[in-house]
Each structure stands twice: as C-alpha cells, then as structure tokens.
Write an enzyme that holds these catalytic residues in place. Structure first.
Site, PDB file in Angstrom:
ATOM      1  N   ASP A 118       0.704  -1.173  -0.163  1.00 33.64           N
ATOM      2  CA  ASP A 118       0.271  -0.167  -0.428  1.00 33.64           C
ATOM      3  C   ASP A 118       0.931   0.994  -0.321  1.00 33.64           C
ATOM      4  OD1 ASP A 118       0.616  -0.412   2.190  1.00 33.64           O
ATOM      5  OD2 ASP A 118      -0.913  -0.318   3.503  1.00 33.64           O
ATOM      6  N   ASP A 121       6.840   3.977   3.491  1.00 29.83           N
ATOM      7  CA  ASP A 121       6.879   4.960   4.575  1.00 29.83           C
ATOM      8  C   ASP A 121       9.067   4.723   4.936  1.00 29.83           C
ATOM      9  OD1 ASP A 121       7.155   6.654   5.782  1.00 29.83           O
ATOM     10  OD2 ASP A 121       5.744   4.965   7.665  1.00 29.83           O
ATOM     11  N   LYS A 149       5.364   7.551   0.521  1.00 35.34           N
ATOM     12  CA  LYS A 149       5.336   8.551   2.366  1.00 35.34           C
ATOM     13  C   LYS A 149       6.403   9.147   2.260  1.00 35.34           C
ATOM     14  CE  LYS A 149       3.370   8.143   5.497  1.00 35.34           C
ATOM     15  NZ  LYS A 149       2.784   7.696   6.706  1.00 35.34           N
ATOM     16  N   PHE A 176      -0.367  11.185   8.088  1.00 36.71           N
ATOM     17  CA  PHE A 176      -0.957   9.251   8.475  1.00 36.71           C
ATOM     18  C   PHE A 176      -1.730   9.475   7.305  1.00 36.71           C
ATOM     19  CE2 PHE A 176      -3.132   6.380  10.510  1.00 36.71           C
ATOM     20  CZ  PHE A 176      -1.471   4.899  10.413  1.00 36.71           C
ATOM     21  N   ASP A 183      -5.417   1.714   6.923  1.00 39.47           N
ATOM     22  CA  ASP A 183      -6.021   1.390   8.244  1.00 39.47           C
ATOM     23  C   ASP A 183      -5.282   1.787   9.432  1.00 39.47           C
ATOM     24  OD1 ASP A 183      -3.614  -0.045   8.676  1.00 39.47           O
ATOM     25  OD2 ASP A 183      -4.466  -0.967  10.420  1.00 39.47           O
ATOM     26  N   ARG A 189      -9.923   0.315   6.328  1.00 38.00           N
ATOM     27  CA  ARG A 189      -9.085  -0.202   4.858  1.00 38.00           C
ATOM     28  C   ARG A 189     -10.276  -0.081   3.601  1.00 38.00           C
ATOM     29  NH1 ARG A 189      -4.655  -3.079   6.383  1.00 38.00           N
ATOM     30  NH2 ARG A 189      -4.403  -3.871   8.671  1.00 38.00           N
TER      31      ARG A 189
HETATM   32  P1  IMP Z   1       6.905   0.540   6.001  1.00 29.96           P
HETATM   33  O1  IMP Z   1       8.349  -0.904   6.242  1.00 29.96           O
HETATM   34  O2  IMP Z   1       7.536   2.022   7.441  1.00 29.96           O
HETATM   35  O3  IMP Z   1       7.513   1.487   5.134  1.00 29.96           O
HETATM   36  O4  IMP Z   1       6.395   0.982   6.844  1.00 29.96           O
HETATM   37  C1  IMP Z   1       4.871   0.428   5.628  1.00 29.96           C
HETATM   38  C2  IMP Z   1       4.367  -0.454   6.205  1.00 29.96           C
HETATM   39  O5  IMP Z   1       3.289   0.623   7.414  1.00 29.96           O
HETATM   40  C3  IMP Z   1       2.753  -0.123   5.067  1.00 29.96           C
HETATM   41  O6  IMP Z   1       2.590  -1.420   4.462  1.00 29.96           O
HETATM   42  C4  IMP Z   1       1.064   0.043   6.193  1.00 29.96           C
HETATM   43  O7  IMP Z   1       0.630  -0.944   6.677  1.00 29.96           O
HETATM   44  C5  IMP Z   1       2.336   0.888   7.328  1.00 29.96           C
HETATM   45  N1  IMP Z   1       1.787   2.438   6.866  1.00 29.96           N
HETATM   46  C6  IMP Z   1       3.035   3.169   7.292  1.00 29.96           C
HETATM   47  N2  IMP Z   1       2.390   4.981   6.875  1.00 29.96           N
HETATM   48  C7  IMP Z   1       0.482   3.955   7.314  1.00 29.96           C
HETATM   49  C8  IMP Z   1       0.354   5.173   6.414  1.00 29.96           C
HETATM   50  O8  IMP Z   1       1.066   6.606   6.672  1.00 29.96           O
HETATM   51  N3  IMP Z   1      -1.267   4.934   7.365  1.00 29.96           N
HETATM   52  C9  IMP Z   1      -1.344   3.680   7.535  1.00 29.96           C
HETATM   53  N4  IMP Z   1      -0.494   2.622   7.591  1.00 29.96           N
HETATM   54  C10 IMP Z   1       0.557   3.044   7.392  1.00 29.96           C
HETATM   55 MG    MG Z   2      -0.961  -1.417   8.472  1.00 29.61          MG
END
Ligand code: IMP
Ligand code: MG
Length: 208
Positions: A118, A121, A149, A176, A183, A189
């Site tokens: 999705d 981040d 993001k 966020f 979610d 979702r």
């Molecule tokens: P990462 O491992 O930090 O890149 O995070 C990835 C996961 O964090 C995504 O697949 C989401 O499940 C969750 N996530 C990161 N940012 C958001 C947000 O703004 N809203 C909801 N879920 C997020």
């Molecule tokens: Mg999540």
C-alpha cells in the site's frame, strides 16, 4: 493534479486525539493512477511467461486486485497471486524490526516476483521481505506501492537495495493516511478513496 473533492471529511480518534480526515486522493484519481501503472508494468513483463504477484497483507489487497485487473487490460501475461505477511508497525509508528508472519508457500526460485504494498514509508517492511525472498534465487524482483510517503525516517539506501519502487502517488507531506487498504488499527481499509488524517492544533481547529 486537479482535485475533485467527493467526500467532505469525517472525525476520528487517533491515539486518544480527536482528528479530522479529509480526502487526499479520490476514488477516480486512484483508478486512473492504477490504470497507468498497470500499463507500465504490463510492458515490463511482456516477455515473462507469467508473473507472481505478491501482495503484502493486509494493506496491499485493494491495490493488488485493482493492479492485476489493470495489468490484464493492458495485455500482461497471466498473473498468479500469493500473499506474504510481515509486520513492522505499532499503530502509527514503525517498530524497527520486520517479522515474516506468512511466508510464500510456492518456491520463488526462477520466478518473476512483483511485490505489491500500500505505502512505502521507512522502507523497512519491503526491504525485509526482499532480503528474505531474495535468498531463494527468484529470476526477478520488482516492487510497487500505491503511495510513496516522503518519510524523514526513510532507511538510507533502502530504495536502491530493493531495485527501486514504482509508485502511483508521491505524497507531498508525510501525513498519516487511511483508506483503500490503509488502516488505523484495522479500520478504514474499505474506503474507496484515501484520506489524510489531520491532527488537532493547540489553539483549536486542525492541521492544514
Ligand atoms: P514501512 O515498513 O515503514 O515502509 O511501512 C510500511 C507499512 O506501514 C505499510 O504497509 C502500512 O501498513 C504501514 N503504514 C505506513 N504509513 C502508513 C499510513 O500513513 N497509514 C496507514 N498505514 C501506514
Ligand atoms: Mg498497516
């Protein structure tokens, strides 16, 4: 990009604070963006016998289904889907470690793998997954996420390590967001659009 607001917004409580969610990407913008991504990826896979799409559960489901349909419309080879599940999040903060909760059952050796998530981040989840599966000799690995993001917690070198990320939308700020698979504590979702959560300001009102 011109924006047509189709939803006036709604209140929700995030970490005990009364927040306000406002549409950031409409259902139509999302469909159009995914259609383009589907065409691009169909082109990239034109010589593959088939593609193994790997949605990162649960958040990737909406994007993965829409993307598979868009790729099919653009003439992609057959697409098989098998999800993986990993976890790096504790509510709205990243915990710093990736746990593989559900691995691939299929043997990834010699396969063309398209990981779908999705949102990109910090990059921790996808880097962890790519590192894990990369040890089993897939033929190719490609990563796509619906959102990018611009996180100040982005792991340096993560994008390069996983061979780049094809993203539909690049967010202007690291807000966020919820909806279309994303979610807050397993809620929201099912929204067909993406909303940005605006935190309350000390003097009243919400972040711009
Ligand atoms: P990462 O491992 O930090 O890149 O995070 C990835 C996961 O964090 C995504 O697949 C989401 O499940 C969750 N996530 C990161 N940012 C958001 C947000 O703004 N809203 C909801 N879920 C997020
Ligand atoms: Mg999540």
């Amino acid at each position: 990009m011109t924006q047509t607001l189709e939803h006036p917004g709604f209140s929700l409580t995030v970490e005990g604070k009364e927040c306000f969610a406002t549409e950031l990407y409409s259902a139509r913008q999302i469909q159009e963006g995914i259609e383009e991504m589907g065409a691009q990826l169909a082109g990239e896979y034109q010589d593959a016998p088939y593609v193994v799409m790997v949605p990162i559960l649960q958040g990737a489901i909406n994007y993965a289904v829409a993307l598979r349909n868009a790729m099919k419309r653009a003439g992609a080879p057959p697409i098989v889907m098998e999800g993986m599940r990993a976890s790096s999040m504790d509510k709205t903060r990243s915990t710093g470690t990736v746990k593989i909760i559900k691995d691939l059952i299929r043997n990834p050796a010699g396969e063309d793998l398209l990981f779908v998530d999705d949102i990109f981040d910090t990059g921790l989840t996808l880097r962890g997954i790519v590192r894990h599966v990369g040890g089993s000799n897939p033929k190719s690995m490609r990563v796509t996420t619906l959102l990018d993001k611009p996180s100040n917690l982005r792991i340096p070198g993560a994008v390069e390590e996983i061979g780049g990320v094809a993203t539909v939308f690049t967010m202007e700020e690291p807000s966020f967001v919820i909806g279309f698979g994303l979610d807050y504590e397993e809620e929201y979702r099912g929204l067909d659009y993406i909303a940005r959560v605006r935190m309350p300001l000390p003097g009243g009102g919400f972040e711009e």
